[in-house]
Enzyme design. Structure first.
Site, PDB file in Angstrom:
ATOM      1  CG  HIS A 264      -5.996  -8.656   1.358  1.00 54.25           C
ATOM      2  ND1 HIS A 264      -6.400  -9.538   0.146  1.00 54.25           N
ATOM      3  CD2 HIS A 264      -5.461  -7.353   0.687  1.00 54.25           C
ATOM      4  CE1 HIS A 264      -6.005  -8.567  -0.925  1.00 54.25           C
ATOM      5  NE2 HIS A 264      -5.843  -7.421  -0.511  1.00 54.25           N
TER       6      HIS A 264
ATOM      7  NE  ARG B   3      -3.493  -1.977   2.860  1.00 55.14           N
ATOM      8  CZ  ARG B   3      -3.283  -3.457   3.217  1.00 55.14           C
ATOM      9  NH1 ARG B   3      -2.202  -3.381   4.124  1.00 55.14           N
ATOM     10  NH2 ARG B   3      -4.112  -4.124   3.771  1.00 55.14           N
TER      11      ARG B   3
ATOM     12  CE1 TYR C 207       1.341 -12.940   7.677  1.00 57.30           C
ATOM     13  CE2 TYR C 207      -0.489 -12.172   9.019  1.00 57.30           C
ATOM     14  CZ  TYR C 207       0.330 -12.093   8.303  1.00 57.30           C
ATOM     15  OH  TYR C 207       0.333 -10.955   7.388  1.00 57.30           O
TER      16      TYR C 207
ATOM     17  NE  ARG D  14      -2.564  -3.576  -1.468  1.00 57.64           N
ATOM     18  CZ  ARG D  14      -2.188  -4.320  -0.360  1.00 57.64           C
ATOM     19  NH1 ARG D  14      -0.893  -4.668  -0.431  1.00 57.64           N
ATOM     20  NH2 ARG D  14      -3.059  -5.058   0.390  1.00 57.64           N
TER      21      ARG D  14
ATOM     22  CG  HIS E 173      -4.425   0.190  -4.045  1.00 57.22           C
ATOM     23  ND1 HIS E 173      -3.871   0.526  -2.948  1.00 57.22           N
ATOM     24  CD2 HIS E 173      -5.604  -0.542  -4.164  1.00 57.22           C
ATOM     25  CE1 HIS E 173      -4.532  -0.459  -2.139  1.00 57.22           C
ATOM     26  NE2 HIS E 173      -5.570  -0.973  -2.794  1.00 57.22           N
TER      27      HIS E 173
ATOM     28  CE  LYS F 205      -6.433  -0.563   4.491  1.00 56.26           C
ATOM     29  NZ  LYS F 205      -7.854  -1.068   4.018  1.00 56.26           N
TER      30      LYS F 205
END
Length: 313
Positions: free
Chosen positions: A272, A151, A281, A249, A246, A175
């Protein structure tokens, strides 16, 4: 006749249901209750009790949302909350039939994001004037955007201390301040190393010493600066598409997917929120993530071809 005490009791029960049964976050819970409050206000004005509400009443309510200019996506969210409320009333045997079952939301157009071809990305990067002081910086920026799928906010906040170039990773804060390790390609690493030679000639202002990409004033770059830079380069390259940072991306993800990369690995690299869970993960090995981007990213395929020993070409 509306029984306000009964209505208040039902809403409190629904609130507990959302909090403890559905385990909604405080923000999501507030959004559900705020949207439900809109319906309750409508019912009060119309003198309709919850037990007596019909599909026609709900359609009238939704039409009112449209009339006062509420966006289609917001309408769809409100309708989703209404359906959740009536589902709760059915589960608790307060109602026998669901009046919202046939309630339809507004048609929301789905616009595919603009994607650049590999040739268009090459053309944009080739449009950079490397004779200018910021030339190598801008080249490193675009290679990093495209090679890592960042981003623009992640790129502008990238720190020198978050580069693990020898290991082939960068640490990115996405984020919600969630951090992730993202594989970075040999091509992008090379351009960053070349840029750092130029960066060392810039005096970073206080509190900006650790930022990777600096402006002429010695501060970090803004998202608007990156946006304008890309727009100007696209115009110079003759690209007519409406692109933004973007777009790189989206192109990153599309090209990896088309090249055969694992979808789950791509989602994790993008960070995301909907899939970047602890479980994912835990089960995706970082070495596998790196191999996915190194093997399938078109930038790396071209880089390997151009830098292979003569007897391998």
């Amino acid at each position: 006749m509306i029984n306000k005490d009964e209505t208040g009791k039902i809403i409190k029960q629904y609130q507990r249901y959302l909090k403890f049964e559905k385990s909604l976050s405080p923000n999501t819970l507030d959004a559900y209750l705020t949207d439900l409050d809109k319906l309750m206000s409508f019912l009060t004005l119309e003198g309709i009790a919850i037990k007596d509400i019909t599909l026609d009443n709900l359609q009238q309510f939704v039409a009112g949302l449209h009339d006062i200019g509420i966006h289609a996506r917001s309408q769809a969210r409100i309708i989703s909350g209404i359906k959740s409320f009536f589902n709760f009333l059915i589960l608790t045997d307060y109602l026998e039939a669901d009046p919202s079952e046939l309630l339809e939301g507004p048609k929301i157009g789905f616009k595919l994001p603009e994607i650049l071809t590999i040739e268009e990305i090459d053309a944009i990067i080739s449009a950079i004037d490397l004779s200018k002081n910021e030339g190598q910086r801008n080249k490193a920026i675009l290679e990093t955007l495209y090679s890592c799928g960042l981003r623009v906010s992640e790129l502008t906040n990238l720190k020198l201390s978050e580069l693990y170039l020898d290991e082939g990773f960068i640490k990115v804060e996405g984020k919600g301040s969630k951090q992730r390790l993202v594989p970075i390609s040999p091509k992008a690493i090379n351009e960053i190393k070349l840029y750092i030679l130029d960066r060392n000639q810039v005096t970073a202002k206080k509190d900006f010493e650790d930022y990777l990409f600096l402006s002429r004033r010695g501060t970090n770059l803004s998202r608007i600066m990156i946006f304008h830079m890309i727009k100007e380069l696209a115009t110079t390259a003759g690209i007519k598409k409406n692109i933004s940072p973007h777009t790189f991306r989206h192109s990153f993800a599309t090209h990896l997917l088309e090249g055969g990369a694992n979808l789950r690995a791509i989602q994790s690299m993008l960070g995301h929120e909907t899939i970047a869970t602890t479980e994912i993960y835990t089960h995706i090995d970082r070495n596998m993530l790196r191999s996915e981007i190194i093997e399938h990213h078109p930038r790396n395929i071209k880089y390997r071809r151009n830098n292979a020993p003569e007897n391998e070409q």
